[in-house]
Motif scaffolding. Sequence first.
Motif, PDB file in Angstrom:
ATOM      1  N   UNK A   1       0.636  -3.032  -6.202  1.00  9.26           N
ATOM      2  CA  UNK A   1       0.601  -1.869  -5.319  1.00  9.26           C
ATOM      3  C   UNK A   1      -0.780  -1.255  -5.345  1.00  9.26           C
ATOM      4  N   UNK A   2      -1.254  -0.819  -4.185  1.00 10.18           N
ATOM      5  CA  UNK A   2      -2.537  -0.136  -4.072  1.00 10.18           C
ATOM      6  C   UNK A   2      -2.234   1.302  -3.666  1.00 10.18           C
ATOM      7  N   UNK A   3      -2.784   2.282  -4.393  1.00 13.99           N
ATOM      8  CA  UNK A   3      -2.545   3.685  -4.070  1.00 13.99           C
ATOM      9  C   UNK A   3      -3.670   4.222  -3.215  1.00 13.99           C
ATOM     10  N   UNK A   4      -3.328   4.826  -2.092  1.00 14.53           N
ATOM     11  CA  UNK A   4      -4.365   5.409  -1.232  1.00 14.53           C
ATOM     12  C   UNK A   4      -4.035   6.879  -1.064  1.00 14.53           C
TER      13      UNK A   4
ATOM     14  N   UNK B   1       4.932   0.951  -9.674  1.00 12.28           N
ATOM     15  CA  UNK B   1       5.665  -0.311  -9.618  1.00 12.28           C
ATOM     16  C   UNK B   1       6.466  -0.320  -8.334  1.00 12.28           C
ATOM     17  N   UNK B   2       6.583  -1.485  -7.763  1.00 12.81           N
ATOM     18  CA  UNK B   2       7.454  -1.621  -6.597  1.00 12.81           C
ATOM     19  C   UNK B   2       8.396  -2.760  -6.868  1.00 12.81           C
TER      20      UNK B   2
ATOM     21  N   UNK C   1       0.857  -1.183   0.000  1.00 15.96           N
ATOM     22  CA  UNK C   1       0.000   0.000   0.000  1.00 15.96           C
ATOM     23  C   UNK C   1       0.892   1.232   0.000  1.00 15.96           C
ATOM     24  N   UNK C   2       0.536   2.202  -0.807  1.00 14.44           N
ATOM     25  CA  UNK C   2       1.280   3.460  -0.826  1.00 14.44           C
ATOM     26  C   UNK C   2       0.307   4.577  -0.479  1.00 14.44           C
ATOM     27  N   UNK C   3       0.553   5.261   0.658  1.00 16.14           N
ATOM     28  CA  UNK C   3      -0.279   6.399   1.059  1.00 16.14           C
ATOM     29  C   UNK C   3       0.332   7.642   0.436  1.00 16.14           C
TER      30      UNK C   3
END
Lengths: 557, 187
Positions: free
Chosen positions: A126-129, A108-109, A4-6
């Motif tokens: 990856x999920x963008x929040x 991308x990670x 997850x990327x905040x």
Amino acid sequence: MVLKAFFPTCCASADSGLLVGRWVPEQSSAVVLAVVHFPFIPIQVKELLAQVQQASQVGVTVLGTWCHRRQEPEESLGHFLEGLGAIFSHKPWFQLCRERGSKSWSCKATHWQGPTSHAASGEDQVMLIFYDQRKVLLSQLHPPAVLPDRQAGDTTASAGGLAAVFDTVARSEALFQSDRFDEGPVRLSHWQSEGVEASILVELAKWAAGPVCLLLACLLSLVSAASACRVFKLWPLSFIWSKLSTCEQLRHRLEQLTLIFSTRKAKNPAQLMRKDLIGQLADALIPVADHVAKELQHLLQWLMGAPAGLKMNRALDQVLGRFFLYHIHLWISYIHLMSPFIERILWHVGLSACLGLTVALSILSDIIALLTFHIYCFYVYGARLYCLKIHGLSSLWRLFRGKKWNVLRQRVDSCSYDLDQLFIGTLLFTILVFLLPTTALYYLVFTLLRLLVVTVQGLIHLLVDLINSLPLYSLGLRLCRPYRLAAGVKFRVLEHETGRPLRLLMQINPLPYSRVVHTYRLPTCGCHPKHSWGSLCRKLFFGELIYPWRQRGDKQD
Amino acid sequence: MEDEQSFSDIYGGRLALQRRCYSPSCLEFCLSCPRITLRSLTAVTCTVWLAAYGLFTLCENSMILSAAIFITLLGLLGYLHFVKIDHETLLIIDSLGIQMTSSYASGKESTTFIEMGEVKDVVINEAIYMQKVIYYLCILLKDPVEPHGISQVVPLFQGGRRQDHLCIQQKVSLGDGGILASSGRQK
């Protein structure tokens, strides 16, 4: 676990650069705090991050790269960005990319296996929040259930995923001090880049608040010094102060005002009394007092007759009735004597009601107490007479049975009386028994009246307590800036295209009003009646005087 | 992708369950409750107004009629804003948590989010209502103090009361079992 990327919404339109933030390995989530723009010198970036880490105790590192371009990035830029990954090594390395003017994002990670085996690096989903950085910075999370036996220190160790995000953003103030418009070596973009919040009126009010608060604090210290002076501690005055609820409320208000003006917060007191209201109130008071006195006279006439069909002892009845009637006559004359001055007195007393509704209610409670003072007197007379009678009766009843109260042993012992003692004792006992109904009836009537007045005053006190303990600031905050008090978060799924990462918007779920009042309730004075119902009934039966409530800080009589 | 199916609750009202899959890690279930019918609204209004008219003939005070109108209006507004749920949504996000949203008939939305770290399990509970047994879905929350204990039981889809979830639990559990199972492996 899905990565997850905040990402802060304010950085969505920033130019390309490096992503700076914190990586939380337990939740596999990266909290992006700011974007460092090109050109930069890697050594200076590392120095800045070390400074911020030392100042805020948050593990801030470079997380990846951010690319905001018109079209797909060229190959050279791609290699440059990958080269950056070698300088600032971090696992996993994020590469966020957005096409300018469109809503398509790519993310991308990669996990670096080592400088030689680029081909073996793995890619994760990856999920963008997205989150609003300013609101999350200012917000305070309220956990749903706080168990009473847990210490506060436990929460940081086992903080949930979202609590960790809020905590990270809140503690990274040191990172937000320099901006991309500043002339420092490193140019950052974060929530301050959107424009510092400013309003001319608010700025002027802030500048004016300093001297005004200072002046008011001086005035208040003068007032409290005057009230703490020795004159007011002398016996008659201190007794009166302790019995009037207005003085208690004024003291409470003084404390509140001193606290408020010393910490520079703004509070708006309620202005209740207008000038024409005072006149109306004064005009209404005298007829009300007259009416109460007339009703009491009717009541006494009724008692002197044959109340409820009971037959009273004529002589005692007449004595008691005339005694109380004379008191009422005195009271009415006193009220009529005072009537020209009532309006003036009320106006001056009503000035203090600009300190709030609670002071006005306390004044009302005191006016009721003063107007019904004669009822209080009658209650005391009736109670004392009845109490004496009951004690006399119990003692003579013991004599009638041949027993005695042993004060030393605190118990009933048998005793042999002489014949003349027995004779007189029995005679007195008979007299008291036959006079009991009359006295008991007067006592009952006046006790009921007194209880009625006490109930009204008690209700007013409850209302004052309720208003005192209402957290107005918290309620105002919940109304105007609901994101400051957060019960949790809520997610909304943004437009999704297949092949692109999932994008979510994280918003703050405000605390419901009932929980705001419950959590932030101010401490009340806690003057609840100290007796239970059983002891109250016992006192009433034996004719002991009852004092239904104690003021704050009173010692027991 | 979207998927819609119709069911009926224990009173015969129409329920619709809609399922959307945003991505392999994000699922949404939307349950629409039976709407308020014209017949029930007319019945309640007529009852209140007839009672008010009966009182009026007794007391000859016209304030009763105005009061009845106010009561009807305020009662209807209060019912739509606080009681009548239009649809409920369950959003399951892998490794983040479960979000339940209730939308009321007046447009108000109330949301609760439970983090995945707090969820112990999703179970079907039985309850006895009058003469029958109904089933409902609920989430068990972990107890922070005791690792094997349960601190709270949170029922799902509570808006349309007395719904029998047995007919829809299969769909939900097949859908979200994958996500919850994968999160369970990480715990």
